[in-house]
Motif scaffolding. Structure first.
Motif, short mmCIF file in Angstrom:
data_model
loop_
_atom_site.label_atom_id
_atom_site.label_comp_id
_atom_site.label_asym_id
_atom_site.label_seq_id
_atom_site.Cartn_x
_atom_site.Cartn_y
_atom_site.Cartn_z
N GLN A 13 -41.12 -10.46 1.31
CA GLN A 13 -42.21 -9.57 0.91
C GLN A 13 -43.55 -10.13 1.36
O GLN A 13 -43.71 -11.34 1.53
CB GLN A 13 -42.20 -9.40 -0.61
CG GLN A 13 -41.04 -8.57 -1.13
CD GLN A 13 -41.18 -8.25 -2.62
OE1 GLN A 13 -41.84 -8.98 -3.35
NE2 GLN A 13 -40.58 -7.16 -3.05
N ALA A 14 -44.49 -9.24 1.53
CA ALA A 14 -45.84 -9.66 1.89
C ALA A 14 -46.36 -10.65 0.85
O ALA A 14 -46.14 -10.48 -0.36
CB ALA A 14 -46.76 -8.46 1.97
N GLY A 15 -47.00 -11.70 1.35
CA GLY A 15 -47.48 -12.76 0.48
C GLY A 15 -46.51 -13.91 0.32
O GLY A 15 -46.87 -14.96 -0.21
N GLY A 16 -45.29 -13.70 0.78
CA GLY A 16 -44.27 -14.73 0.66
C GLY A 16 -44.32 -15.75 1.78
O GLY A 16 -45.23 -15.74 2.61
N SER A 17 -43.32 -16.62 1.80
CA SER A 17 -43.27 -17.72 2.76
C SER A 17 -41.90 -17.83 3.39
O SER A 17 -40.90 -17.46 2.78
CB SER A 17 -43.60 -19.05 2.07
OG SER A 17 -44.89 -19.06 1.53
N GLY A 66 -54.70 -21.14 9.25
CA GLY A 66 -54.88 -21.25 7.81
C GLY A 66 -53.68 -20.77 7.01
O GLY A 66 -53.59 -21.02 5.80
N ARG A 67 -52.76 -20.09 7.68
CA ARG A 67 -51.56 -19.59 6.99
C ARG A 67 -50.28 -20.25 7.51
O ARG A 67 -49.34 -20.45 6.73
CB ARG A 67 -51.43 -18.07 7.17
CG ARG A 67 -52.58 -17.28 6.61
CD ARG A 67 -52.30 -15.78 6.67
NE ARG A 67 -52.12 -15.29 8.04
CZ ARG A 67 -51.03 -14.66 8.46
NH1 ARG A 67 -50.03 -14.45 7.63
NH2 ARG A 67 -50.96 -14.24 9.72
N MET A 83 -44.63 -20.78 7.37
CA MET A 83 -45.41 -19.55 7.36
C MET A 83 -45.66 -19.14 5.91
O MET A 83 -44.72 -18.85 5.18
CB MET A 83 -44.66 -18.45 8.11
CG MET A 83 -44.27 -18.84 9.52
SD MET A 83 -43.53 -17.48 10.45
CE MET A 83 -42.04 -17.22 9.51
N ASN A 84 -46.92 -19.14 5.52
CA ASN A 84 -47.32 -18.77 4.17
C ASN A 84 -48.18 -17.51 4.21
O ASN A 84 -48.70 -17.14 5.26
CB ASN A 84 -48.09 -19.91 3.52
CG ASN A 84 -47.28 -21.17 3.38
OD1 ASN A 84 -46.06 -21.14 3.20
ND2 ASN A 84 -47.94 -22.32 3.46
N SER A 85 -48.32 -16.89 3.07
CA SER A 85 -49.16 -15.68 2.94
C SER A 85 -48.82 -14.68 4.03
O SER A 85 -49.70 -14.14 4.71
CB SER A 85 -50.65 -16.07 3.02
OG SER A 85 -50.98 -17.00 2.02
N ASP A 90 -47.06 -9.77 10.66
CA ASP A 90 -46.36 -10.96 11.16
C ASP A 90 -44.91 -10.63 11.55
O ASP A 90 -44.21 -11.49 12.09
CB ASP A 90 -46.33 -12.07 10.11
CG ASP A 90 -47.72 -12.61 9.81
OD1 ASP A 90 -48.02 -12.85 8.63
OD2 ASP A 90 -48.50 -12.80 10.76
N THR A 91 -44.47 -9.43 11.27
CA THR A 91 -43.12 -9.01 11.61
C THR A 91 -42.91 -9.08 13.12
O THR A 91 -43.67 -8.48 13.88
CB THR A 91 -42.84 -7.60 11.10
OG1 THR A 91 -42.88 -7.60 9.67
CG2 THR A 91 -41.49 -7.10 11.58
#
Length: 126
Positions: A13-17, A66-67, A83-85, A90-91
């Motif tokens: 999900q968006a916001g995940g890592s 930064g992410r 990969m964070n946030s 990013d897909t």
């Protein structure tokens, strides 16, 4: 020829890592410049991150700065991409690349890499 095998992709999900791994063959991994690229559907392959031999130098695309964090473990012949946030944009299919010509600098141009993995799919749902 260096064999590269990526793993760690998936649906998040968006916001995940997610953490991607790339294991390289060969006895001289410590001398390989390494990089990560990605390709979204209908788009060209783009640079994501790169790391130098010893890991002391890294470089990121502005879109991930930064992410995402690139790192390497030369004892394990492995390069990582944390990969964070994560965002929907990013897909993509993420590719690991290696240059075994003993260049000492960071490489951000795809054509300068002479070894590529098969890619791992990362899908970020919004």
């Amino acid at each position: 020829q260096v064999q590269l095998v990526e793993s760690g992709g998936g649906l998040v999900q968006a916001g995940g890592s997610l953490r991607l791994s790339c294991v390289a063959s060969g006895r001289n991994f410590a001398t390989y410049a390494m990089g990560w690229f990605r390709q979204a559907p209908g788009k060209e392959r783009e640079f994501v991150a790169a790391i130098s031999w010893g890991g002391g130098n890294t470089y990121y695309a502005d879109s991930v700065k930064g992410r995402f964090t690139i790192s390497r473990d030369n004892a394990k012949n492995t390069v990582y991409l944390q990969m964070n946030s994560l965002k929907a944009e990013d897909t993509a299919v993420y590719y690991c690349a290696a240059d075994d010509s003993r260049r000492t600098f960071i490489i951000i141009v795809a054509d300068l890499y002479n070894n590529w993995g098969q890619g791992t799919q990362v899908t970020v749902s919004s």
